[in-house]
Design a protein around this motif. Structure first.
Motif, PDB file in Angstrom:
ATOM      1  N   GLU A   1       2.687  -7.332   3.144  1.00 16.23           N
ATOM      2  CA  GLU A   1       3.041  -7.184   4.485  1.00 16.23           C
ATOM      3  C   GLU A   1       2.263  -8.234   5.514  1.00 16.23           C
ATOM      4  O   GLU A   1       1.416  -8.789   5.173  1.00 16.23           O
ATOM      5  CB  GLU A   1       2.673  -5.806   5.072  1.00 16.23           C
ATOM      6  CG  GLU A   1       1.243  -5.434   4.974  1.00 16.23           C
ATOM      7  CD  GLU A   1       0.713  -3.892   5.409  1.00 16.23           C
ATOM      8  OE1 GLU A   1       1.878  -3.314   5.922  1.00 16.23           O
ATOM      9  OE2 GLU A   1      -0.527  -3.677   5.416  1.00 16.23           O
TER      10      GLU A   1
ATOM     11  N   GLU B   1      -4.995   1.564   2.384  1.00 16.77           N
ATOM     12  CA  GLU B   1      -4.899   0.318   3.355  1.00 16.77           C
ATOM     13  C   GLU B   1      -5.039   0.845   4.829  1.00 16.77           C
ATOM     14  O   GLU B   1      -5.789  -0.086   5.404  1.00 16.77           O
ATOM     15  CB  GLU B   1      -3.631  -0.497   3.170  1.00 16.77           C
ATOM     16  CG  GLU B   1      -3.605  -1.896   3.683  1.00 16.77           C
ATOM     17  CD  GLU B   1      -3.212  -1.837   5.549  1.00 16.77           C
ATOM     18  OE1 GLU B   1      -3.564  -2.863   6.067  1.00 16.77           O
ATOM     19  OE2 GLU B   1      -2.541  -1.005   5.777  1.00 16.77           O
ATOM     20  N   GLU B   2      -4.567   1.914   5.088  1.00 16.95           N
ATOM     21  CA  GLU B   2      -4.568   2.161   6.571  1.00 16.95           C
ATOM     22  C   GLU B   2      -5.932   2.614   6.997  1.00 16.95           C
ATOM     23  O   GLU B   2      -6.020   2.779   8.248  1.00 16.95           O
ATOM     24  CB  GLU B   2      -3.591   3.595   6.615  1.00 16.95           C
ATOM     25  CG  GLU B   2      -2.126   2.911   6.595  1.00 16.95           C
ATOM     26  CD  GLU B   2      -1.551   2.147   7.474  1.00 16.95           C
ATOM     27  OE1 GLU B   2      -2.223   1.721   8.393  1.00 16.95           O
ATOM     28  OE2 GLU B   2      -0.364   1.661   7.222  1.00 16.95           O
TER      29      GLU B   2
ATOM     30  N   HIS C   1       0.938  -1.122  -0.112  1.00 20.55           N
ATOM     31  CA  HIS C   1       0.108  -0.102   0.021  1.00 20.55           C
ATOM     32  C   HIS C   1       1.010   1.162  -0.037  1.00 20.55           C
ATOM     33  O   HIS C   1       1.957   1.184   0.605  1.00 20.55           O
ATOM     34  CB  HIS C   1      -1.135  -0.123   1.243  1.00 20.55           C
ATOM     35  CG  HIS C   1      -0.326  -0.005   2.460  1.00 20.55           C
ATOM     36  ND1 HIS C   1       0.025   1.156   2.907  1.00 20.55           N
ATOM     37  CD2 HIS C   1       0.038  -1.081   3.408  1.00 20.55           C
ATOM     38  CE1 HIS C   1       0.642   0.802   4.125  1.00 20.55           C
ATOM     39  NE2 HIS C   1       0.636  -0.529   4.452  1.00 20.55           N
TER      40      HIS C   1
ATOM     41  N   ASP D   1       6.288   0.113   7.074  1.00 15.46           N
ATOM     42  CA  ASP D   1       4.813   0.073   6.729  1.00 15.46           C
ATOM     43  C   ASP D   1       4.479   1.113   5.774  1.00 15.46           C
ATOM     44  O   ASP D   1       3.601   2.153   6.277  1.00 15.46           O
ATOM     45  CB  ASP D   1       3.938   0.144   8.058  1.00 15.46           C
ATOM     46  CG  ASP D   1       2.543  -0.020   8.043  1.00 15.46           C
ATOM     47  OD1 ASP D   1       2.227  -0.647   6.994  1.00 15.46           O
ATOM     48  OD2 ASP D   1       1.790   0.440   8.860  1.00 15.46           O
ATOM     49  N   MET D   2       4.553   0.699   4.539  1.00 19.24           N
ATOM     50  CA  MET D   2       5.342  -0.265   3.984  1.00 19.24           C
ATOM     51  C   MET D   2       6.082  -0.072   2.714  1.00 19.24           C
ATOM     52  O   MET D   2       5.710  -0.754   1.702  1.00 19.24           O
ATOM     53  CB  MET D   2       4.415  -1.801   3.770  1.00 19.24           C
ATOM     54  CG  MET D   2       3.245  -1.524   2.724  1.00 19.24           C
ATOM     55  SD  MET D   2       2.282  -3.086   2.469  1.00 19.24           S
ATOM     56  CE  MET D   2       3.502  -4.001   1.748  1.00 19.24           C
TER      57      MET D   2
HETATM   58 ZN   LIG Z   1       0.851  -1.599   6.312  1.00 17.82          ZN
END
Ligand SMILES: [Zn+2]
Length: 448
Positions: free
Chosen positions: A184, A156-157, A90, A122-123
């Protein structure tokens, strides 16, 4: 394509680029506040387009909403009848408050052998390792054994509604024929030292399970009124009581197969036993993974926001709090029922977003490929399954029948407390670990 066909200059270039791209991506602020504000992913996605066009690729740029961009590209494999593999990362990051950091969070600075900045683990590190390898495929014309879809996703977060989830709903053809995915958070090493002496051994954690989550609000109703009048139906008090009941609830220990496998493995290497009635006591043996594993020993519910009242002399008619609930595979129904009961009669529970746990096979040809790639780059090291306490975009790919694994390979120093770096202050990743990961992923791509 085999390990032997790569020359050392190309291998150096992949590793150099993985480091350079990690730094450059960190310098692009792609903060996702979760409410549509902030820079989001557009600039990072445009950067990805640029580095891929530079080597002659024509990736697909998809926008789910203004400034919410993802990039995908498919590399045809030698055997097009085999199901494809998705390698994804992401582009967004969580917020970082520069005042708390010792190195500016969007500097991408290399200091003491570490790349510093929000996204270092991350990431953007994994995204860069994938991009460096994808550029190598384009440059050399190397063909992987089967189709590989490279995905660089937005959002994604915040759960993926503008990223992987959106793509799966609106452009499932991107993933056509794919059966497995790698992303991840697993793939990193922990270093285990036998209690009776002897050489330390590295183990790489392969994420075969992820806890599920429910992001919910609990809302108390009461009697609104003047602050001077006695009120035994105060919504804030009812909410506070529900919060205390939820917080005090003992969810009990629950051990799922990947957690047991990991604890058994660590016990075997270290020679230190673990107690099924008190697995938490064993956590210090798990090095940099201990925080992630701590969250996989039980279900959990944390209060995360509070919203109540507007004025000191007015009793409000309602009050609200957010709960972040995480549950183990198979526990979702009992956890939600328990929370409803803990809320009590005047407090309702509203689930805003829910994603079921992930649990994929811990054995099979792809697992063998990953273990062989690790063994080739770190001889003697083992790959062992584990469960992540958080969630990843692998969950979003599940509706397409894609089994997603967490494997962002990093060979880490024994003393690095890795898990707290995620969303943490002074997020950083060793340069050597990124170079290592790029090499491991090259082998995975060549032999998948
Ligand atoms: Zn992540």
């Amino acid at each position: 394509m085999t390990e032997q066909t790569i020359d050392s200059a190309e291998l150096d270039l992949i590793q150099d680029e993985a480091v350079r791209i990690t730094c450059e991506l960190i310098r692009i602020d792609s903060t996702n506040y979760g409410d549509g504000t902030g820079p989001c992913e557009q600039e990072a996605a445009e950067y990805v387009m640029e580095v891929l066009r530079e080597v002659g690729l024509e990736p697909q740029y998809v926008e789910s909403a203004p400034r919410r961009a993802s990039v995908v590209v498919r590399v045809p494999g030698a055997d097009r009848d085999r199901p494809g593999l998705v390698l994804h990362g992401h582009l967004d990051v969580v917020p970082a408050d520069a005042d708390d950091w010792s190195v500016p969070p969007f500097s991408g600075e290399i200091r003491d052998g570490m790349i510093h900045g929000r996204g270092a683990v991350d990431m953007k590190d994994m995204v860069a390792m994938l991009l460096a390898n994808l550029r190598s495929l384009a440059r050399t014309g190397a063909v992987p054994p089967r189709d590989i879809v490279f995905g660089f996703f937005a959002d994604e977060e915040a759960g993926g509604a503008y990223g992987a989830e959106w793509l799966v709903k609106n452009h499932p053809e991107v993933f056509a024929g794919c059966s497995e995915a790698i992303s991840e958070v697993g793939g990193y090493s922990i270093t285990l030292t036998p209690a009776g002496g002897g050489p330390a051994r590295r183990t790489y954690l392969l994420q075969t399970a992820e806890k599920g989550y429910a992001w919910m609000r609990i809302r108390a109703r009461g009697r609104a009124g003047h602050g001077s009048v006695p009120n035994d139906e105060n919504a804030i008090v009812r909410l506070a009581q529900a919060i205390c009941r939820i917080d005090a609830h003992d969810w009990g220990t629950e051990l799922i197969p990947p957690v047991i496998t990991l604890l058994d493995h660590v016990s075997e290497v270290t020679g230190i036993g673990w107690d099924p009635d008190d697995p938490a006591a064993f956590l210090p043996q798990l090095g940099g993974a201990r925080q992630f594993v701590a969250g996989t020993l039980a279900n959990s519910a944390n209060v995360t926001t509070l919203l109540a009242g507007r004025k000191s002399n007015v009793v409000p008619g309602s009050a609200e709090a957010s709960i972040d609930c995480r549950f183990l595979p198979g526990s979702e129904d009992v956890v939600l029922d328990t929370l409803r009961a803990l809320c009590g009669e005047h407090v309702e529970l509203v689930v805003d977003r829910m994603n079921l746990p992930l649990d994929v096979p811990a054995e099979g040809p792809l697992i063998d490929v990953l273990a062989a790639a690790i063994d080739a780059e770190d001889p003697g090291a083992q790959v062992v399954p584990y469960c992540l306490s958080a969630g990843t975009d692998n969950k979003e790919l599940r509706p397409l029948g894609i089994a997603g694994y967490g494997f962002a390979p990093l060979r880490l120093p024994a003393d690095l407390d890795f898990a707290p770096l995620f969303h943490g202050v002074d997020e950083r990743v060793p340069v050597d670990a990124v170079r290592f990961g790029a090499r491991v992923l090259r082998r995975v791509i060549a032999t998948c």
